[in-house]
Structure formats: structure tokens, C-alpha cells
Design a protein around this motif. Structure first.
Motif, PDB file in Angstrom:
ATOM      1  N   TYR A 223      31.252 119.639  38.669  1.00 21.50           N
ATOM      2  CA  TYR A 223      31.258 118.632  37.607  1.00 21.50           C
ATOM      3  C   TYR A 223      32.646 118.425  37.001  1.00 21.50           C
ATOM      4  CZ  TYR A 223      26.134 118.680  37.420  1.00 21.50           C
ATOM      5  OH  TYR A 223      24.792 118.564  37.712  1.00 21.50           O
TER       6      TYR A 223
ATOM      7  N   ARG B  54      17.770 117.115  39.567  1.00 16.44           N
ATOM      8  CA  ARG B  54      18.385 115.790  39.399  1.00 16.44           C
ATOM      9  C   ARG B  54      19.560 115.604  40.355  1.00 16.44           C
ATOM     10  NH1 ARG B  54      16.725 113.161  34.918  1.00 16.44           N
ATOM     11  NH2 ARG B  54      15.628 114.385  33.356  1.00 16.44           N
ATOM     12  N   CYS B  55      19.784 114.346  40.701  1.00 14.14           N
ATOM     13  CA  CYS B  55      20.966 113.951  41.462  1.00 14.14           C
ATOM     14  C   CYS B  55      21.856 113.126  40.549  1.00 14.14           C
ATOM     15  CB  CYS B  55      20.584 113.092  42.669  1.00 14.14           C
ATOM     16  SG  CYS B  55      19.818 114.021  44.002  1.00 14.14           S
ATOM     17  N   HIS B  56      23.153 113.358  40.671  1.00 17.08           N
ATOM     18  CA  HIS B  56      24.144 112.600  39.901  1.00 17.08           C
ATOM     19  C   HIS B  56      25.050 111.907  40.909  1.00 17.08           C
ATOM     20  CE1 HIS B  56      22.819 114.846  36.363  1.00 17.08           C
ATOM     21  NE2 HIS B  56      22.834 115.899  37.162  1.00 17.08           N
TER      22      HIS B  56
ATOM     23  N   THR C 219      28.270 105.982  36.955  1.00 16.94           N
ATOM     24  CA  THR C 219      27.471 107.197  37.107  1.00 16.94           C
ATOM     25  C   THR C 219      26.004 106.821  37.065  1.00 16.94           C
ATOM     26  OG1 THR C 219      29.153 108.466  35.933  1.00 16.94           O
ATOM     27  CG2 THR C 219      26.985 109.469  36.127  1.00 16.94           C
TER      28      THR C 219
ATOM     29  N   THR D 218      22.107 108.841  37.320  1.00 18.04           N
ATOM     30  CA  THR D 218      21.348 110.087  37.421  1.00 18.04           C
ATOM     31  C   THR D 218      19.897 109.755  37.709  1.00 18.04           C
ATOM     32  OG1 THR D 218      22.837 111.191  35.870  1.00 18.04           O
ATOM     33  CG2 THR D 218      20.667 112.200  36.191  1.00 18.04           C
TER      34      THR D 218
END
Length: 196
Positions: free
Chosen positions: A129, A153-155, A168, A170
Motif C-alpha cells: 500500500y 477486498r480488492c483495491h 482507485t 475497491t
């Protein structure tokens, strides 16, 4: 050499020695046992064992990419050097641009990376991150995906500019990631991504 709880290894060089390079650091690590992922992030060495969940997600991404791309363009845990201080990453999944070739050291170039996917590990999530995201954006990697099995979760980060990503998104595991309007050009399914 000291090992910290996070799996990070710090190396100190004696005064008067030559400047530390990524090649030197990776040479020191040539005998790391199989199944241990090694990366150098901002001059710090990180080693982590591959977990089943981690591998299952990475393999799922690879298999979906294989529906559209030849095997030779998809890499996993291959060293690629990125901008910034001593950044030699072994990204979980890398999609190379068509026509990408290795440099004279036998390494792929970050300029040829079209997509990267990282699967979060507890001990190294700050890298994914933080400094790795910044390095990918600085290298203008068009699409960066983080899959986090701890949060489910996917970011997704797209549109790199000035060392950051402008966009971005999510989504929870189970949702589809529409990458058709990116260089990836497909919809990534996350319904089989396992959780930790």
C-alpha cells in the motif's frame, strides 16, 4: 544481519565499503530456500513463505490472464527493478507489454510492465500500500491490483501520474473487476479468491 518479526532483514555495510546495489543484495540471497519469496523494498530485504491462500489468488489471476495472453508475457515472483532507492520487487503477478525484452543483466524492465497484482501478507502489507504502490505509479505501471484476503477486498489503482494513482476502486471478493477499458482488456472474476 538482523531479522525482525516482520520478516524484514536489515544489513549494515562497514564504513568505507562500496555503495550497496540491488545486484549485490540479490547475490547475497542466492541460496534462499524454495518457497520463500524475496523482495527488496527501499533497501530492506523481505522474505516470506508462500501461503496456500496467497498462491491460490495469484494462480487464479494468472489463469484468467492466460485466457487472453501468452504464457511468456505473464510472470510471477520475477525480479524487476523499480524507481526509488534499492527497489527490486518480485511481484506476485506481472503482465508484460507485447514485445518486452530483458536487459543486458537478464532482467525485465519496469517500463514494460502493463499490470501488477499483489496479494497481501500481514507482515508486508505496508509495502504493497506504500512504497511499492508509489514505485509502480512512478514507473507508470498502468494497472495495479491489491488482493487482500484478510479483508476480502480488492483495491484497483489506475491512471498513474506524478508517483501516485489518480483512480482507485475497491470491491469485495465475489465482485467482478472490469478491466476492459484498461491495457489489461478483460474482466477479472474474484468469486474464487479465498480468504484468510
Amino acid at each position: 544481519m538482523t531479522v525482525m518479526e516482520t520478516g524484514r532483514i536489515e544489513m549494515a555495510m562497514a564504513d568505507g565499503s562500496d555503495e550497496l546495489t540491488l545486484d549485490m543484495m540479490f547475490e547475497w540471497l542466492e541460496n534462499v530456500p524454495e518457497g520463500i519469496k524475496v523482495e527488496i523494498v527501499e533497501g530492506n530485504i523481505f522474505m516470506s513463505p508462500q501461503r496456500d491462500t496467497h498462491w491460490d489468488i495469484a494462480l487464479d489471476v494468472v489463469e484468467q490472464l492466460r485466457t487472453q495472453y501468452p504464457r511468456k508475457r505473464i510472470k510471477s515472483d520475477a525480479r524487476i527493478d523499480y524507481p526509488g532507492y534499492l527497489n527490486g520487487f518480485a511481484t506476485d503477478v506481472t503482465l508484460l507489454a507485447e514485445g518486452a525484452v530483458k536487459n543486458d543483466k537478464g532482467l525485465w524492465l519496469c517500463q514494460d510492465v502493463a499490470f501488477v497484482a499483489e496479494v497481501i501478507s500481514r507482515s508486508t502489507k505496508g509495502n504493497d500500500y506504500g512504497p511499492k504502490k508509489a514505485a509502480y505509479a512512478t514507473a507508470e505501471v498502468p494497472v495495479y491490483l491489491i488482493a487482500d484476503p484478510y479483508t476480502g477486498r480488492c483495491h484497483l489503482f489506475t491512471e498513474p501520474k506524478d508517483g501516485d494513482y489518480l483512480t482507485t476502486l475497491t470491491v469485495p471478493f465475489g465482485a467482478e473487476l472490469d478491466l476492459t477499458n484498461t491495457v489489461v482488456g478483460l474482466t477479472l472474476k474474484t468469486d474464487e479468491f479465498p480468504r484468510d
